[in-house]
Scaffold this motif. Structure first.
Motif, mmCIF file in Angstrom:
data_model
loop_
_atom_site.group_PDB
_atom_site.id
_atom_site.type_symbol
_atom_site.label_atom_id
_atom_site.label_comp_id
_atom_site.label_asym_id
_atom_site.label_seq_id
_atom_site.Cartn_x
_atom_site.Cartn_y
_atom_site.Cartn_z
ATOM 1 N N TYR A 193 28.850 43.766 33.142
ATOM 2 C CA TYR A 193 27.531 44.432 32.529
ATOM 3 C C TYR A 193 27.886 45.998 32.596
ATOM 4 O O TYR A 193 27.366 46.737 31.833
ATOM 5 C CB TYR A 193 26.417 44.115 33.541
ATOM 6 N N TYR A 194 28.846 46.446 33.410
ATOM 7 C CA TYR A 194 28.866 47.784 33.601
ATOM 8 C C TYR A 194 30.141 48.537 32.969
ATOM 9 O O TYR A 194 30.210 49.749 32.681
ATOM 10 C CB TYR A 194 29.045 48.456 35.185
ATOM 11 N N ARG A 240 23.452 43.860 27.003
ATOM 12 C CA ARG A 240 24.297 42.861 27.361
ATOM 13 C C ARG A 240 23.448 41.924 28.471
ATOM 14 O O ARG A 240 22.456 42.249 28.977
ATOM 15 C CB ARG A 240 25.442 43.490 28.221
ATOM 16 N N PRO A 241 24.052 40.844 28.891
ATOM 17 C CA PRO A 241 23.255 39.922 29.895
ATOM 18 C C PRO A 241 23.306 40.488 31.298
ATOM 19 O O PRO A 241 24.357 41.058 31.556
ATOM 20 C CB PRO A 241 24.113 38.830 29.982
ATOM 21 N N PRO A 242 22.254 40.995 31.984
ATOM 22 C CA PRO A 242 22.265 41.853 33.129
ATOM 23 C C PRO A 242 22.470 40.819 34.199
ATOM 24 O O PRO A 242 22.292 39.571 34.251
ATOM 25 C CB PRO A 242 20.863 42.215 33.222
ATOM 26 N N PRO A 243 23.043 41.383 35.283
ATOM 27 C CA PRO A 243 23.118 40.786 36.596
ATOM 28 C C PRO A 243 21.728 40.120 37.008
ATOM 29 O O PRO A 243 20.492 40.683 36.558
ATOM 30 C CB PRO A 243 23.607 41.905 37.501
ATOM 31 N N GLU A 300 14.141 49.179 36.611
ATOM 32 C CA GLU A 300 15.003 47.742 36.972
ATOM 33 C C GLU A 300 14.543 47.122 38.391
ATOM 34 O O GLU A 300 15.013 45.936 38.147
ATOM 35 C CB GLU A 300 16.468 48.203 37.073
ATOM 36 N N ASP A 340 26.018 55.023 39.665
ATOM 37 C CA ASP A 340 25.725 54.392 38.025
ATOM 38 C C ASP A 340 25.393 55.476 37.272
ATOM 39 O O ASP A 340 24.380 56.183 37.273
ATOM 40 C CB ASP A 340 24.866 53.400 38.185
ATOM 41 N N ARG A 348 24.259 49.096 26.771
ATOM 42 C CA ARG A 348 24.688 48.228 27.672
ATOM 43 C C ARG A 348 23.291 47.469 28.367
ATOM 44 O O ARG A 348 23.382 46.339 28.453
ATOM 45 C CB ARG A 348 24.768 49.140 29.270
ATOM 46 N N GLN A 349 22.085 47.886 27.905
ATOM 47 C CA GLN A 349 20.944 47.164 27.961
ATOM 48 C C GLN A 349 20.958 45.953 27.300
ATOM 49 O O GLN A 349 19.952 45.002 27.318
ATOM 50 C CB GLN A 349 19.499 47.900 27.898
ATOM 51 N N SER A 374 27.870 39.586 37.144
ATOM 52 C CA SER A 374 27.214 39.339 35.868
ATOM 53 C C SER A 374 27.482 38.147 35.126
ATOM 54 O O SER A 374 28.725 37.451 35.523
ATOM 55 C CB SER A 374 27.446 40.679 34.822
#
Length: 673
Positions: A330-331, A399-402, A307, A247, A396-397, A323
C-alpha cells in the motif's frame, strides 16, 4: 469454521477458518483442558502483527500441523489487546525462562491444572531455520514430555512459582535513591544514543515516546543537562520524521523500523504510538521553534480522523502491517506508479529528488518506501511540495488498503484523547479538541457501564478495565477538564481515582497491580514501573492522582500516589532511563506542580481571556464556572466573587485570591522561570 467465527476480535476471526480447533480464552476451554489432561497451546498475537500472519499461513492453515495440534493440545487463541494482563503475564515468563524479551506471536505451552508455563517461544517456522526448531518438532517434543516426564514438568512449575515469589518480593522492596536519578537517566540514555540518526543505537529501531517526553522536560529546564537533552531530542525527532518511520503522505508513524537509520518500517500503525508522539512533536515545535514539527502534528491528527475514526467517534486500534498485495504494497512506489500519480513532469522530478527515488530501490530491491532526501521540506505548507503530497496520496488511496482493527480500546483511546489535548495546548490549537471530545463521548457511552469501566468500548463481552484503562482515562479527563469544565467528567475522574485506590492498589507494598482479583490473571498480579511501548500505568496513575488530589484537596489520593512512587524507587535507583514516566511522576511528587483555578461566569470569562492566554502550557489551568455543581469542600472553598477570581496554587497551598486580570498577568510573570 471453528469457535472463533463469531468472536468480537478481528484477530480471532482471522483464524476462524483454520483447521485448528481453536478456543477463545474462557472457563470452558480451561475446563476442557483439565478434563482431557492435555497441555494448553496458547497462541497470543494481534491483528496488525506481521509475524503472527506469517506463522498462521505457515502452520495454522496447514492441515497436518493442525491435526497434530488438535490431537495433543487444547488450543487457545488470544488477542493480546483484549487481555493485556494475560499477555503481560506470559511475556514476563518468556523473559524469565529464556533470558530475552518476547514479542508476537507468543507461543506458550501451559500445564492445564496450574496454568504455569511448560515451554515458551515466539515465532516458530515450519522447518528448522535460523537456529529455531520447526513448529512440528516443538509440538511433538512438548507432547512427549507431557506423557513421559510429568514429574519434571511439575518440579519446573514449583521452581517457577518460587521464582515468581522472589521476583515479587524484589519488586515490592522499597528502595532509596542514592544519587540524582535525572543525571543518571541522562547518562544511561546517552550511552545508548545514536548520535547520527537519533534514538537508540542498532536495529530494530522503535520510537521511545516516554523517553522523548522526559527529554523535553529536561530541555525546558534550567539544569546544566538541558543542552544535551535538546540535542538528542532534535536529532531523534528529525530522524523519525524525515525517515521511513513517518508516513509522509497520509500522516502518522509506523510501529518501528527494521534498520538502524529509520529507513524501512514494519508497516503496522498503532493508535498508542501516534497518541504519544502527537504531544511530543507539538511541545518540541514550540520549544525548538519548528513550524515543520507543528505540521507533523497536524498531519498526524488528520490521519487519526481520516483513517482511524470509528462511527462512534472513538478510534480504531491499528492498521495492519500487511496489505492485500503483500507487506508494504500500500505504501511503496515504483517509477511507473509515480508517473501514474503525477502527470506533471516538474512535479515528478521534484518528488523523485525529495523522496530519493533517483537512488537504488530501498524496499526489497524493486521499490521505494518514501523518506526525505537532504534539503527536502518536512510536510510542506504550500506550493509544489504540497501538490506532490496530495497527488501521491490520492493515487495511494486507490490501492487496496491494509486491514483496520476496529476495536475501540479504552486505554489507547484515552492516550489519544490526552495526546490531542496536550498537543492543542502546546500549539494553542483548540480546533484539535472536538475529536478528543467525540472519543471521550464514545468511551462514556460504550466503556462506562453502571459505574464500571470496561477495557473495550464496543464489546458487550469486554473484560473489566485494567490499570492502564483507569489511569490513562483519569489523565485524559484531567486534560479535558483543563480545557473546559464539565461536572460529569469531574465526577467521572473522582470515580476512577476511587476505583484505582480500592481495586488496584497494593496496600502491602504500595503501587498498583495491573489487574484486579476479578480478572483471575495467572501467575499472580503484576506491578510494573518501567515504560514499554506505552507509559507505565503506575506512573500515569501516580501523576494523575497527584494532580487530582491537589485540585480537590484530597490527601488520600496524594498519599496513594506517593506510595506508588516510593514503591518504584528501586527501579529509579537501578535504571531510571527505563522508567521516564515514573521519573516525571517522582519530580511532580518532589516539587508539586502549580495549578491555576479560575472561578468566573460566562459573562466574565472574556474579561479574563487575555490574561489566561499568557498562562504557560505547562501550568494546569482550570476555569470553573461559578455555578459548577458537586465540588469537594476544598475546591468549593476557592469561591467565586463578583467580577471573577483566580487562585494560583502549589500542592495544597494557594496564594492570595487574584481578583483582576492585570493582577493575574503580574502573578504569571512572577511565577515564570
Amino acid at each position: 469454521m471453528n469457535r472463533l467465527a463469531h468472536a468480537d476480535s478481528l484477530y480471532l476471526r482471522q483464524h476462524a477458518d483454520n483447521p485448528v480447533d481453536w478456543w477463545p480464552w474462557c472457563d470452558a476451554a480451561l475446563r476442557e483442558a483439565r478434563q482431557r489432561d492435555q497441555p494448553i497451546l496458547l497462541s497470543i498475537g494481534y491483528a496488525a502483527c506481521h509475524w503472527c500472519h506469517v506463522m498462521a499461513h505457515e502452520s495454522f492453515e496447514d492441515a497436518a500441523t493442525a491435526a497434530a495440534m488438535n490431537a495433543a493440545y487444547v488450543c487457545i487463541k488470544l488477542d493480546r489487546e483484549q487481555r493485556p494482563d494475560l499477555d503481560r503475564a506470559y511475556q514476563r515468563a518468556q523473559q524469565a525462562l529464556n533470558g530475552r524479551p518476547g514479542g508476537w506471536p507468543l507461543t506458550v505451552f501451559l500445564d492445564p491444572h496450574t496454568l504455569l508455563p511448560i515451554f515458551i517461544g515466539t515465532y516458530f517456522p515450519p522447518t528448522p531455520r535460523h537456529g529455531l526448531p520447526a513448529f512440528r518438532q516443538v509440538l511433538d517434543g512438548i507432547a512427549s514430555a507431557w506423557r513421559e516426564q510429568r514429574d519434571a514438568i511439575t518440579r519446573q512449575g514449583m521452581q517457577w512459582q518460587g521464582w515468581l515469589a522472589a521476583s515479587d518480593d524484589a519488586v515490592g522492596a522499597v528502595g532509596a535513591l542514592a544519587a540524582d536519578p535525572v543525571a543518571q537517566a541522562l547518562a544511561q540514555i546517552e550511552a545508548r544514543f545514536d548520535a547520527e540518526h537519533g534514538g537508540h543505537r542498532g536495529a530494530p529501531k522503535f520510537p521511545q515516546a516516554g523517553e522523548l517526553e522526559w527529554l523535553l522536560d529536561l530541555a525546558e529546564s534550567d539544569r546544566p543537562e538541558s543542552a544535551a537533552a535538546r540535542r538528542m531530542l532534535q536529532t531523534t525527532l528529525d530522524g523519525m520524521a524525515r525517515g521511513g518511520l513517518h508516513d509522509h503522505l497520509g500522516g502518522g508513524f509506523f510501529r518501528y523500523c527494521v534498520d538502524a537509520d529509520w529507513g524501512i518500517p514494519h508497516f503496522e500503525k498503532m493508535l498508542y504510538d501516534n497518541a504519544q508522539l502527537l504531544p511530543v512533536y507539538a511541545r518540541a515545535a514550540t520549544l525548538l521553534q519548528r513550524d515543520d514539527y507543528a505540521r507533523v502534528v497536524r498531519l498526524g491528527a488528520d490521519w487519526l480522523q481520516r483513517e482511524m475514526r470509528l462511527d462512534s467517534g472513538a478510534w480504531a486500534s491499528a492498521l495492519d502491517a500487511d496489505s492485500p498485495g503483500g507487506e508494504g504494497a500500500y505504501y511503496v512506489w515504483t517509477p511507473a506508479t509515480l508517473a501514474d500519480a503525477l502527470a506533471d513532469a516538474a512535479l515528478r522530478a521534484q518528488a523523485t529528488h525529495d523522496f530519493g527515488l533517483d537512488r537504488a530501490p530501498n524496499f526489497e530491491g524493486h521499490a521505494w518506501h518514501l523518506r526525505l532526501a537532504d534539503g527536502a521540506t518536512l510536510v510542506p505548507a504550500a506550493g509544489a511540495g504540497q501538490s506532490i503530497r496530495h497527488g501521491l496520496l490520492r493515487a495511494r488511496q486507490q490501492r487496496p488498503p491494509p486491514a483496520r482493527d476496529d476495536k475501540a480500546l479504552t486505554a489507547w483511546n484515552a492516550l489519544a484523547i490526552a495526546g490531542l489535548c496536550r498537543a492543542a495546548r502546546a500549539l494553542r490549537a483548540p480546533d484539535l479538541l472536538p475529536a478528543a471530545e467525540a472519543a471521550l463521548a464514545a468511551l462514556h457511552a460504550g466503556a462506562w457501564r453502571d459505574g464500571v469501566l470496561y477495557a473495550q468500548a464496543d464489546s458487550a463481552s469486554s473484560a473489566p478495565g485494567f490499570l492502564d484503562d483507569h489511569a490513562y482515562l483519569l489523565d485524559a479527563l484531567l486534560e479535558l477538564l483543563a480545557w473546559r469544565w464539565q461536572t460529569r467528567d469531574f465526577a467521572w475522574a473522582q470515580a476512577l481515582a476511587t476505583t484505582l485506590c480500592a481495586a488496584f492498589e497494593d496496600h502491602g507494598h504500595g503501587g498498583f497491580f495491573f489487574s484486579t482479583t476479578a480478572h483471575a490473571t495467572p501467575l499472580g498480579r503484576e506491578r510494573g514501573f518501567e515504560d514499554s511501548s506505552q507509559p507505565s500505568g503506575n506512573a500515569v496513575a501516580a501523576s494523575a492522582l497527584l494532580r487530582l488530589g491537589h485540585l480537590c484537596g484530597e490527601p488520600r489520593w496524594v498519599d496513594a500516589a506517593a506510595r506508588a512512587i516510593q514503591a518504584g524507587l528501586a527501579v529509579l535507583a537501578a535504571y531510571p532511563a527505563a522508567a521516564p514516566s515514573l521519573l516525571r511522576a517522582w519530580r511532580a511528587w518532589q516539587q508539586p506542580e502549580a495549578q491555576l483555578i479560575v472561578r468566573v461566569s460566562a459573562q466574565e470569562q472574556p474579561d479574563w481571556a487575555s490574561a489566561l492566554a499568557l498562562a504557560p502550557a505547562s501550568l494546569h489551568t482550570y476555569v470553573i464556572p461559578v455555578d459548577a455543581a458537586a465540588l469537594p469542600p476544598a475546591l468549593a472553598a476557592r469561591a467565586a466573587v463578583p467580577g471573577g477570581v483566580a487562585y494560583l496554587c502549589t500542592g495544597f497551598t494557594c496564594q492570595a485570591p487574584i481578583t483582576r486580570p492585570d493582577q493575574l498577568i503580574a502573578a504569571l510573570a512572577a511565577a515564570s522561570p
